[in-house]
Design a protein around this motif. Structure first.
Motif, PDB file in Angstrom:
ATOM      1  N   ASP A 325       0.783  -1.322   0.119  1.00  0.00           N
ATOM      2  CA  ASP A 325       0.062   0.010  -0.004  1.00  0.00           C
ATOM      3  C   ASP A 325       0.776   1.170  -0.136  1.00  0.00           C
ATOM      4  N   ARG A 334      -3.531   2.150   3.178  1.00  0.00           N
ATOM      5  CA  ARG A 334      -4.893   1.537   2.910  1.00  0.00           C
ATOM      6  C   ARG A 334      -5.500   1.219   4.250  1.00  0.00           C
ATOM      7  N   ARG A 346     -10.002   5.731   1.413  1.00  0.00           N
ATOM      8  CA  ARG A 346      -9.364   4.570   2.445  1.00  0.00           C
ATOM      9  C   ARG A 346      -7.884   4.261   1.813  1.00  0.00           C
ATOM     10  N   VAL A 348      -4.992   2.982  -1.117  1.00  0.00           N
ATOM     11  CA  VAL A 348      -4.907   1.917  -2.162  1.00  0.00           C
ATOM     12  C   VAL A 348      -4.027   0.993  -1.678  1.00  0.00           C
ATOM     13  N   SER A 349      -4.228  -0.299  -2.219  1.00  0.00           N
ATOM     14  CA  SER A 349      -3.370  -1.463  -1.797  1.00  0.00           C
ATOM     15  C   SER A 349      -3.644  -2.772  -2.715  1.00  0.00           C
ATOM     16  N   TYR A 353      -2.075  -1.267  -6.370  1.00  0.00           N
ATOM     17  CA  TYR A 353      -0.763  -0.501  -5.858  1.00  0.00           C
ATOM     18  C   TYR A 353       0.553  -1.160  -6.661  1.00  0.00           C
ATOM     19  N   GLY A 379      -3.792  -2.442   4.968  1.00  0.00           N
ATOM     20  CA  GLY A 379      -2.616  -3.079   4.310  1.00  0.00           C
ATOM     21  C   GLY A 379      -2.054  -4.176   5.154  1.00  0.00           C
TER      22      GLY A 379
END
Length: 574
Positions: A325, A334, A346, A348-349, A353, A379
């Motif tokens: 993340d 995340r 929230r 990204v992951s 990503y 994450g």
């Protein structure tokens, strides 16, 4: 070394016989903390056999003898000097402190070397100040040549990110790229956008953000995975330049007392530089390479070859770095619930990503340790889920001491999972004291209790290592130790420490940079403590952090490295 072979089992209390082969180096009149005693409790209480009592810490030796790259005696100065010969170098340390060689267990040393060449924006407070520094560099740089800056703080500046306007006006004739402190932000001028052919319609990598201005054109700010959008346009350094930058970074590590580093995310070009330096015998410190999972051709080559387990080499390639993340400061980490200061967002992951789950599992099956970058609580949970599922399908993969890099925000129910899965938490004391001004804004008052939670992890029985994630943070060991034991920054703020219940003891902090870092790289039998038969890897400093932690913790910040010894060779001496 035949004359010293019989001394390899000598203890601190032993009296060595006169050897037929005199030692190479003898350090005398020192305050030696060997760490050759029992582990502290999970609450930080020293072991019963530790050199610690009602008056606090005391050194457990005053001399160390090294021969042929190995420690052969640890004890008192008088006994050590019996191993002196005509060719022995005797160093009177005059009361300086000797500890096992420091390990920077998560760094980017090639980036460090490049940053030493770049415009340094570390601790620059405003956009105007940063632009002025770049303008000064432009005045002595041929027109049209790229200018690189590094170090502006994407976390501290997140509520007022810069754009291209001021930078483009001040430096119109040079493409300028300014990398952020932790690498999750990129700030450029119009000349750089033009050189890269970037417009409002350019494709943005999944998990990235290209900011647009009021006119609908790129503003010059790129976040998270969008920071890669300028890479293709920038001229690549030559192989010779890569080696030069790597060597510059490695020498800086030696100056800062580190005998080894874990390079977190080496791509093919970085690996070529390390391999060339190793072949030339020019590596001043040990390099434990963590291959970049994002470099698929490199990964496929190494998966076919298998992990390198030859600890005696100066370059060992046994680990893999994977990004899962983004960063908390740029709101890319995340989270399980919305950011407190950005409802509906929230982070990204995962595949969003650039995380390749199949390739990660293939590396684990090939015997590699993986270190997964995970910062947010979601994450971290998802990274644990991925590791657990791989362990369930391929049980042998659990033996490779896998790591989560940063482990920055953890949900309460997930602390025990780290211990159950035997995952090492690789964390940064500097991040806590640097992020404290905005971290609670991102997380709110409840989630912050699971952030930068070193003591909670220790109490859960989680293996811990400390580092600076350089060059994003100051890699000074004195800064790291001070942050770890006080939870205060260089200005000694806040009074009493930021969530001080998560601080660790001085012994735990030192171990997290030495013996525990040795375990994280499968070297606990070769290094991490000062004892006969171990590598001659030592760090010498002008303060005693063990005693200062009790009497004057702030004085730790004023410490200096006096000497760094790697494989018995003095690679830095002040």
């Amino acid at each position: 070394m035949a004359g010293l072979a019989g001394l390899m089992l000598a203890s601190c209390a032993s009296t060595p016989a006169t050897p037929t082969d005199p030692a190479d180096t003898i350090l005398t009149n020192a305050r030696v903390y060997s760490l050759d005693w029992g582990e502290p409790g999970l609450d930080g209480v020293p072991a019963a056999d530790a050199p610690h009592g009602t008056t606090g810490w005391r050194p457990d030796a005053s001399a160390v003898v090294i021969d042929d790259g190995l420690i052969v005696f640890v004890g008192d100065t008088e006994a050590a000097l019996r191993l002196r010969g005509d060719g022995t170098r005797v160093v009177d340390l005059e009361g300086a402190t000797v500890i096992p060689g420091l390990v920077e267990s998560h760094t980017h040393v090639v980036e460090l070397g490049a940053k030493l060449d770049a415009v340094d924006l570390t601790d620059v407070a405003t956009e105007e100040d940063a632009v002025e520094l770049v303008a000064q560099r432009a005045a002595s740089t041929p027109e049209g040549e790229w200018i690189v800056g590094a170090g502006w703080d994407e976390g501290a500046w997140a509520n007022s990110y810069p754009d291209k306007a001021l930078l483009s006006a001040a430096v119109p004739n040079h493409p300028v790229v300014m990398r952020s402190l932790h690498g999750f932000g990129l700030w450029v001028n119009q000349a750089a956008l033009d050189a890269a052919g970037i417009t409002a319609t350019s494709s943005v990598p999944e998990g990235g953000e290209m900011r647009l201005g009021d006119d609908g054109a790129p503003s010059g700010l790129f976040l998270n995975r969008a920071t890669t959008m300028l890479d293709a346009a920038m001229p690549e350094p030559t192989a010779e330049a890569m080696q030069r930058q790597a060597l510059k970074g490695l020498r800086r590590m030696a100056e800062d007392g580190y005998v080894a580093l874990h390079e977190a995310g080496a791509d093919a070009r970085s690996m070529a530089a390390f391999e060339a330096l190793e072949a030339q015998g020019r590596l001043p410190v040990r390099v434990y390479a963590m291959l970049s999972l994002r470099d698929e051709p490199l990964m496929r080559k190494w998966i076919a070859r298998g992990a390198d387990t030859d600890n005696d080499s100066m370059l060992v390639t046994r680990s893999v770095k994977a990004y899962y993340d983004g960063a908390l400061g740029s709101r890319g980490a995340r989270l399980l619930e919305d950011y407190a200061d950005r409802p509906g967002h929230r982070g990204v992951s995962g595949s969003g990503y650039g995380f390749d789950r199949e390739l990660n599992a293939a590396a684990m099956r090939a015997g590699f340790q993986v270190g997964i970058h995970a910062i947010g609580d979601a994450g971290n949970r998802e990274a644990l889920d991925i590791l657990a599922s791989t362990f369930a399908e391929f049980p042998d993969t659990q033996e490779n001491r896998h790591r989560i890099e940063h482990a920055q925000v953890i949900a309460p129910v997930d602390f025990a999972r780290f211990a159950d899965l035997e995952i090492i938490a690789s964390m940064e004391p500097p991040h806590a004291v640097e992020d404290k001004t905005w971290a609670e804004d991102r997380l709110g008052p409840e989630r912050i209790l699971g952030a930068y939670a070193w003591r909670t992890l220790r109490r859960a029985g989680v293996p811990l290592v400390f580092n600076a994630d350089g060059p994003g943070s100051d890699q000074s060991i004195f800064y790291g130790l001070h942050a770890a034991i006080t939870r205060r920054d260089k200005q000694l703020q806040p009074e009493g420490g930021w969530y001080p219940e998560e601080a660790v003891s001085i012994e735990e902090a030192v171990r997290a940079y030495t013996s525990w870092a040795a375990y994280a790289s499968f070297r606990e039998n070769e290094t991490g403590i000062i004892a006969p038969g171990r590598w001659g890897d030592l760090t010498v400093m002008d303060i005693d952090p063990f005693t200062l932690a009790q009497t004057d913790p702030a004085a730790i910040l004023r410490g200096r490295i006096l000497m760094t010894i790697v494989d018995g060779r003095i690679v830095f001496e002040r």
